[in-house]
Design a protein around this motif. Structure first.
Motif, PDB file in Angstrom:
ATOM      1  N   CYS A  18      -3.409   9.226  -4.824  1.00  0.00           N
ATOM      2  CA  CYS A  18      -2.109   9.872  -5.037  1.00  0.00           C
ATOM      3  C   CYS A  18      -2.312  11.379  -5.172  1.00  0.00           C
ATOM      4  O   CYS A  18      -3.423  11.837  -5.430  1.00  0.00           O
ATOM      5  N   GLU A  27       2.323  12.034  -0.359  1.00  0.00           N
ATOM      6  CA  GLU A  27       3.467  11.232  -0.852  1.00  0.00           C
ATOM      7  C   GLU A  27       3.043   9.858  -1.360  1.00  0.00           C
ATOM      8  O   GLU A  27       3.898   8.979  -1.521  1.00  0.00           O
ATOM      9  N   ASP A  29       2.355   8.751  -4.158  1.00  0.00           N
ATOM     10  CA  ASP A  29       2.989   8.346  -5.418  1.00  0.00           C
ATOM     11  C   ASP A  29       4.464   7.977  -5.259  1.00  0.00           C
ATOM     12  O   ASP A  29       5.020   7.285  -6.102  1.00  0.00           O
ATOM     13  N   THR A  30       5.075   8.418  -4.151  1.00  0.00           N
ATOM     14  CA  THR A  30       6.532   8.233  -4.023  1.00  0.00           C
ATOM     15  C   THR A  30       6.926   6.776  -3.790  1.00  0.00           C
ATOM     16  O   THR A  30       8.094   6.428  -3.938  1.00  0.00           O
ATOM     17  N   ARG A 177       1.795   4.650   2.869  1.00  0.00           N
ATOM     18  CA  ARG A 177       1.593   6.011   3.385  1.00  0.00           C
ATOM     19  C   ARG A 177       0.171   6.096   3.937  1.00  0.00           C
ATOM     20  O   ARG A 177      -0.733   5.417   3.445  1.00  0.00           O
TER      21      ARG A 177
END
Ligand code: VGL
Ligand code: ZN
Length: 200
Positions: A18, A27, A29-30, A177
């Protein structure tokens, strides 16, 4: 609620993948809130955790003069040399603090110094099992949904092995991701589609 033969497998949602981590995926963590919400739907939830000894041979630091993200040859084939990441017991190896960890099983992988392990099913020799297949088979699970990091490495390898083992495999792209090293993201999407993986 999904039927009992479906499992959610959450790949490597760890601090080092992350933003701010040693091998950060943009991204990364999103996707945590969406993954937490999806866990509610499944009767079987498995997490994987990349879990390397400090002297793991996938680390560029173990090869004199090698730069992180360069390639080397291992006995089992080509291997990317990564920055040191997900060292056993380190904060970087811990799950993202907001990730729900009330899963049924946590599979750790990459703990043998000599061999990397991207897939949740097999190490990178494509032969040494992690035990996940036996676990899922004994629970009667035939369909798996994959989310997490990174789309083009651990998610990709897990999806391809899952399809090869006969599972009905879905990857939810919105909840994954990628690293995208030299076009690896598009190559992974093509390989998964060709293997019959559903990219949802
Ligand atoms: C991963 C590179 C090295 C991943 C793990 O989780 O995709 N990538 N170790
Ligand atoms: Zn790793």
């Amino acid at each position: 609620m999904r039927p009992a033969h479906e499992a959610l497998i959450v790949i490597d949602m760890q601090n080092d993948f992350c933003p701010g981590g040693a091998l950060a995926v943009a991204e990364g963590d999103t996707i945590v809130p969406g993954i937490n919400a999806l866990m509610e739907e499944f009767r079987a939830v498995v997490l994987t955790q990349d879990w390397h000894p400090a002297d793991h041979l996938s680390f560029a630091s173990q090869h004199a003069g090698a730069a992180p993200m360069s390639m080397t040859e291992m006995p089992y084939g080509p291997q990317v040399l990564w920055p040191d990441h997900c060292v056993q017991g380190s904060p970087g190896a811990a799950f993202h603090p907001d990730l729900r960890t009330d899963a049924d099983l946590i599979i750790r992988k990459g703990f043998r110094r000599e061999i990397d392990s991207y897939s949740a099913f097999f190490e990178n020799d494509h032969a040494t099992p992690t035990g996940l297949h036996g676990y899922l088979a004994e629970r009667g699970i035939t369909a798996i949904t994959l989310v997490g990091l990174a789309t083009d490495f651990c998610v990709n390898y897990s999806a391809l092995d899952g399809a090869r083992l006969g599972y009905d495999v879905t990857v939810i792209e919105r909840l994954s991701r990628g690293i995208d090293l030299d076009g690896s993201f598009d190559a992974a999407r093509r390989a998964m589609a060709a293997a019959g993986v559903t990219l949802a």
